[in-house]
Structure formats: C-alpha cells, structure tokens
Design a protein around this motif. Structure first.
Motif, short mmCIF file in Angstrom:
data_model
loop_
_atom_site.label_atom_id
_atom_site.label_comp_id
_atom_site.label_asym_id
_atom_site.label_seq_id
_atom_site.Cartn_x
_atom_site.Cartn_y
_atom_site.Cartn_z
N LYS A 1 -1.68 10.61 2.19
CA LYS A 1 -2.56 11.13 1.84
C LYS A 1 -3.91 10.34 1.90
O LYS A 1 -4.70 11.16 2.29
N SER A 2 -3.99 8.93 2.06
CA SER A 2 -5.35 8.16 1.47
C SER A 2 -6.12 8.38 2.75
O SER A 2 -6.98 8.73 3.05
N TRP B 1 -0.24 6.70 0.63
CA TRP B 1 -1.10 6.04 1.86
C TRP B 1 -0.96 7.27 2.66
O TRP B 1 -2.22 7.17 3.25
N SER C 1 1.34 -1.41 -0.04
CA SER C 1 0.00 0.37 0.20
C SER C 1 0.56 1.20 0.02
O SER C 1 0.05 2.01 -0.04
#
Length: 412
Positions: free
Chosen positions: A134-135, A132, A84
């Motif tokens: 930012k997510s 990742w 991820s």
C-alpha cells in the motif's frame, strides 16, 4: 500465472526481442553461481531473479492440492522478507537486515503474500507485506515492478490478488490521488478492433508480451489471485464489446485470449532477434495462464483446447523448467477442473514435490488440507501469472512467464 516478473536478464531478453520495455526503478543484482541451492528452496537453479517467486508458487500449488508444505520451505520464504514487509527477488544472506540498496520487488512480495495467506499462521508477515504494498502504490492506483517505477498491468494485477488474499477489498485501496487498482487496470485495456483489440498491454506505450499481461489482468479485474476455480458461464460469449468498466474489460481480455488460442490451442513466443530459426516457439507458461484466465471468466469451453494441448505437450517443458512451471500447470489444471496428478499421463504434483523438500505427512485425523475451498472465497488468490531470462528463452523456446511477473530462469 504464467503466471509474470521482471529482472535484469528479463529486461535483456525484452530488448533482444524488441519489446522496448523500460528498466525498473532499481536494477536487479547480477546472478552469481552457487555451489548448492539454499536449504528449503525449491529448484536447483540460480535463485537471484526468481527465488521468492518460484518458492511462492510451489507452496501455493502444494496447498491448492491439499498438501502441507515442509516447514523448512515455508521458513525459507518468510526468511526472505525485509523488515519493511517487502520481499526482494532473492537475498542470499537472510540472517542480516536487508541492505538499503537491495531492489525490492512488488511481484515477489505479492506472490509471497498469496502463498503465506493460503498456508495460514503467517498473519504478521502478511500484514507487513500488505502495508508495504500500500505504501508504494502509484498515484494512478497501480504498481510497478520496483517501487517508484511506472505502473504496469502485470504488477498491478498480482498485487490485487495479494490484497484479496489478505482480506482487503482492492477497490477500497486508494492512492493519495483517490485512484484504485481497477482505475489503473482500465488504462491498460485496449478497445475492440484493430491490433490487440480487447487485450491488456503491459503499459500503454510499451505493449510487452500482450497475452501475458492480458491473462494477468483478467484475473486482476475479477479481484482474483493465482488460484481460481471456474467462474459462472460468460453469457456474452466471445464477442468483444465496447465497455468502460473493469468487468467489461475482463470479458474483452478473455475474448482476446480465446481468439489467440482458437487455431492451434497454444500461444507462441516470438523469435529472438537474429535467431537462426525465425519460427515462433510454443509458449507453455502463458498458455497455462490463459487457461486460468479463461476459466475464471467463465469461458470453460474455450479453455478446453489449450488445456488438452498442455496435457499432450507440457511434460518435458515442466521437467526442464522446474518448480514454477509445475506450479503453473497445477494451477491451470485446478482452474479448469482437471486432475494435476494425471495430467496427460504426468503427475505434476509428484514432479513439483521432487524439486524441493517433501511435504509434511498429515496427521491421521487431519483432513483440513484435503478440503480446500475456492480461493475466490478464501482470498488465497495470479494470474500467471510469470518472466524468463534471455538465455532460457533461447534454450527452451517457451516464453515462460514473460512479463512484469518474474517468470525467469526457472530450472529443475
């Protein structure tokens, strides 16, 4: 910094100290003794809670002083990354995909991004990690230690440093609700006057170790990471002023640190509940982080006394605590313009190098690693910023990296 990191052991320590810090969204696994440290890893202590963190700081510190870290050390770090893009605190078996139940760590991920971006040649890994991060940005614009956890000053600040290191503009990284990391940082800033006036707390209802979160947040507010050089002199001096801007909050946070350091030149770790000796112990890690923060803010005069105190007193602490401690002191020396190879008579660089794979020897004509530029220009970036476990606090009395930045169980 001291340079911040949360874990099960750190949470236990926080509870013992009466800090009332809530648990992260996913609990970290229990540490398991290992017969030998993994090849390529710095330090010999159990890496369960701080493997990625201490490795990232070690590589970043070596790069900062112009050394090229060993390839096997860099490979160890990149091997910890999940598909991820996230990094856990540590995973023992890196040859298989990350387990879905493995707790992911925003602090370790952000520290790894800063190290890998500084070293270069790791663009794909850095891009995945930033994606990742930012997510998992929270609606308020900040980050918690684990994805889904409430935002805190330490995690938000070190992620800002990672974004800057990767070439992003933190003020343009917005949550679905349109909030930026700086919006989140302002929610942790206390107004002038009263208890902890001007400081940044860990969370509004959970103050935590205030000096630690403040040192981290001052750097975050400046869009800086763990590597900084002295900023332009702060013309406001050491007066806390009413402000609603992140720049003003950074000034006030630095003033809080300067005031806390003025008398003795060092910060303290509060005694553990029930301790036979109720006397606070010197906090080496957060004192080093404070030097970095004051230097970045342009309060170099206020950084001199704590820097001199560290030069006189930190050698034994660094030797006992291991690679992240050496790295913190190197970054403090770098920020304040001191020589990390002659730090109160101690060669911090040699001490760090001795805890892991020896750096590679540069080619005769290669001077690229001896001409390091200011990280504020390159974006290589904490504050730290960095948490130790309860047993380490009790034995060392250092308060090393107590916060949302995994400063725990650093060992030589």
């Amino acid at each position: 910094m001291s340079i911040v990191r949360r874990s099960a052991a750190a949470l236990a320590a926080s509870a013992v100290l009466g800090l009332g810090i809530t648990s992260p969204a996913a609990a970290a696994p229990s540490p398991t003794p290992s017969a030998a440290a993994p090849s390529g890893l710095y330090g010999t202590g159990d890496p369960t809670y701080d493997g990625v963190w201490r490795q990232s700081l070690a590589l970043l510190a070596q790069d900062t002083v112009g050394l090229k870290p060993a390839a096997k050390a860099v490979d160890w770090l990149t091997g910890q990354q999940c598909d991820s893009g996230a990094f856990p605190s540590y995973r023992a078996v890196a040859a298989t995909p990350c387990d879905a139940k493995l707790p992911l760590d925003s602090n370790a991920t952000a520290a790894a991004v800063q190290a890998l971006a500084a070293l270069g040649g790791q663009d794909a890994a850095v891009k995945k990690s930033v994606g990742w991060l930012k997510s998992v940005q929270n609606a308020d614009g900040g980050w918690g230690y684990n994805p889904g956890g409430a935002s805190d000053a330490n995690s938000t600040s070190i992620v800002i440093g990672a974004l800057a290191a990767a070439g992003e503009k933190p003020d343009e990284v917005k949550s679905k609700g349109g909030r930026t990391p700086y919006d989140a940082l302002l929610t942790f800033a206390k107004p002038c006057g009263g208890k902890d006036g001007g400081a940044f707390v860990y969370q509004p209802k959970q103050p935590g170790i205030v000096a630690d979160s403040t040192a981290a947040a001052v750097l975050g507010a400046h869009g800086k990471g763990l590597v900084v050089t002295a900023g332009a002199q702060d013309a406001k001096g050491t007066v806390c002023e009413k402000s609603t801007t992140v720049e003003g909050a950074a000034h006030n946070g630095a003033v809080y640190l300067a005031t806390a350091l003025a008398r003795t030149g060092h910060l303290d770790t509060p005694p553990m509940a029930g301790a036979a000796d109720p006397t606070p112990k010197p906090d080496f890690g957060n004192t080093a982080d404070a030097v970095v923060a004051l230097s970045a803010q342009g309060l170099g005069d206020q950084a001199k006394k704590p820097l001199e105190w560290l030069e006189r007193n930190s050698a034994a602490w660094a030797k006992e605590s291991g690679p992240a401690a050496y790295a913190q002191l190197i970054l403090a020396a770098h920020a304040a313009g001191a020589d990390p190879k002659s730090f109160g008579g101690t060669d911090l660089v040699a001490g760090l190098n001795a805890t892991g794979p020896a750096p590679e020897k540069p080619a005769a004509a290669d001077t690229s690693q001896t001409e390091k530029k200011d990280s504020s220009d390159s974006g290589s970036g904490v504050g730290v910023w960095w948490i130790v476990g309860a047993f380490f606090v009790a034995s060392v009395g250092a308060g090393f990296l107590f916060s949302g930045r995994r400063k725990n169980q650093q060992q030589p």
